[in-house]
Scaffold this active site. Structure first.
Site, short mmCIF file in Angstrom:
data_model
loop_
_atom_site.label_atom_id
_atom_site.label_comp_id
_atom_site.label_asym_id
_atom_site.label_seq_id
_atom_site.Cartn_x
_atom_site.Cartn_y
_atom_site.Cartn_z
N LYS A 116 16.21 3.43 10.66
CA LYS A 116 15.19 2.89 11.56
C LYS A 116 15.80 2.21 12.77
O LYS A 116 15.19 2.18 13.85
CB LYS A 116 14.28 1.92 10.79
CG LYS A 116 13.34 2.61 9.82
CD LYS A 116 12.26 1.67 9.31
CE LYS A 116 11.25 2.42 8.45
NZ LYS A 116 10.14 1.56 8.01
N LYS A 198 10.02 17.35 4.67
CA LYS A 198 8.82 16.77 4.07
C LYS A 198 7.74 16.56 5.13
O LYS A 198 8.03 16.18 6.26
CB LYS A 198 9.18 15.43 3.42
CG LYS A 198 8.07 14.78 2.63
CD LYS A 198 8.57 13.49 2.00
CE LYS A 198 7.48 12.76 1.26
NZ LYS A 198 7.94 11.48 0.68
N LYS A 201 3.47 11.93 8.64
CA LYS A 201 2.47 11.57 9.65
C LYS A 201 3.12 11.12 10.95
O LYS A 201 2.45 10.99 11.97
CB LYS A 201 1.55 10.47 9.12
CG LYS A 201 2.24 9.17 8.73
CD LYS A 201 1.27 8.23 8.04
CE LYS A 201 1.95 6.97 7.52
NZ LYS A 201 1.04 6.10 6.78
#
Length: 342
Positions: A116, A198, A201
């Site tokens: 991140k 995968k 969203k």
């Protein structure tokens, strides 16, 4: 004979965007079944969401929508604890205490922080670094026996266990050591455009994922444009990632196994198969979508359910926090605590 006390399971989902078909098939659809066997606590993890800068109006809207989704998939607020994390101030309080029982080296090894940080280089905040400790507080606050975790969260659960063991080693048995939940696992749904990844969203390509609130037209268009291969046979095989993914989705929505799917489409092409998969997904999501819309039209009911869930969570979490603070040595008085809700 006295009824055996159910073991507790804690699950949480961030409100940063509507869940995808992958979230629904892989996790959410199983939460209702879980609540029949276990004492379940389900949280909208809105405190976790702010490690990335959020628009205030959007965060409020998305948090309410996510709470509505949890009710819409069939979770019973009378039976399970369903709440918003920010409504329960014991999460943040316990997280601070656990920060002081977490080694810097442990936190710095968390791979998600590194990932991140690269993705949000302009906002590498301390909350992003201590995110796993707040997650540990989420789990340990409710004395959870089990936590359903994906591969990307397994390291965080291990850290929660390490923190609990360290605290228990100093002060005696305070926290239950959580285990990964091993139960019915839904299909792993992959991207419709890059079927070796995968479904997410946060994908920059909106055709790659299906939101559980997509319209039937949107769903059909996304499946008709799904990546497949140059073969024309609907069969599950190595090297056919796109078709394998569609077969998993179709199986999850219809209950048919791969052999039955192969027989059904034996003399048909990919176009027919993609249409059938899209229609099956539309049928699967329609009742959830209808319930979400109905719930969002009844804000008073949503607020009542959120308040009831938060009060249940505060009662349980308050006991854990009190015990933890007493063990550490804080001076405690008989005053009304944890009274964020009116």
């Amino acid at each position: 004979m006295e009824q055996q006390k159910k073991q507790r399971v804690l699950s949480a989902i961030q409100p940063t965007g509507m869940p995808t078909l992958g979230n629904y098939i892989g996790a959410l659809r199983n939460w209702k079944a879980m609540s029949d066997e276990y004492d379940c606590a389900y949280a909208v993890a809105d405190l976790h969401a702010i490690t990335i800068r959020q628009d205030p109006k959007e965060l409020r809207r998305q948090s309410m929508e996510m709470f509505a989704v949890l009710l819409a998939i069939g979770l019973d607020p009378e039976k399970s604890i369903i709440f918003l994390q920010s409504h329960v101030n014991t999460h943040a309080q316990l997280a601070w205490l656990l920060n002081c029982y977490t080694q810097f080296g442990e936190a710095s090894r968390m791979t998600q922080f590194k990932d991140k940080s690269r993705a949000h280089a302009e906002n590498i905040n301390v909350g992003l670094f201590t995110y796993p400790v707040l997650m540990a507080a989420d789990i340990l606050l409710y004395q959870a026996h089990y936590v359903p975790v994906g591969a990307d969260q397994k390291q965080h659960l291990e850290l929660a266990r390490d923190i609990a063991e360290r605290f228990n080693g100093v002060y005696g048995k305070v926290f239950t050591l959580p285990e990964p939940f091993i139960g019915t696992v839904g299909a792993r749904v992959m991207s419709l455009q890059e079927p070796n990844q995968k479904m997410s969203k946060s994908d920059a390509n909106p055709r790659a994922y299906v939101s559980i609130m997509d319209t039937p037209d949107q769903i059909m268009k996304k499946f008709k444009s799904a990546v497949t291969d140059s073969d024309s046979n609907v069969r599950y095989a190595q090297g056919k990632d796109g078709i394998n993914n569609l077969m998993c989705i179709y199986s999850a929505c219809t209950g048919k196994d791969f052999a039955a799917i192969e027989r059904e489409f034996e003399c048909k092409g990919y176009g027919d198969f993609k249409t059938a998969v899209g229609e099956a997904v539309v049928d699967e999501l329609r009742p959830v979508q209808e319930r979400v819309i109905k719930l969002l039209d009844d804000k008073a009911y949503l607020e009542d359910c959120a308040k009831m869930g938060a009060q249940k969570a505060l009662r349980i979490g308050g006991r854990t926090l009190d015990k933890c603070m007493k063990k550490i040595g804080f001076w405690q008085m008989r005053v009304q605590k944890y009274s964020r809700l009116t």
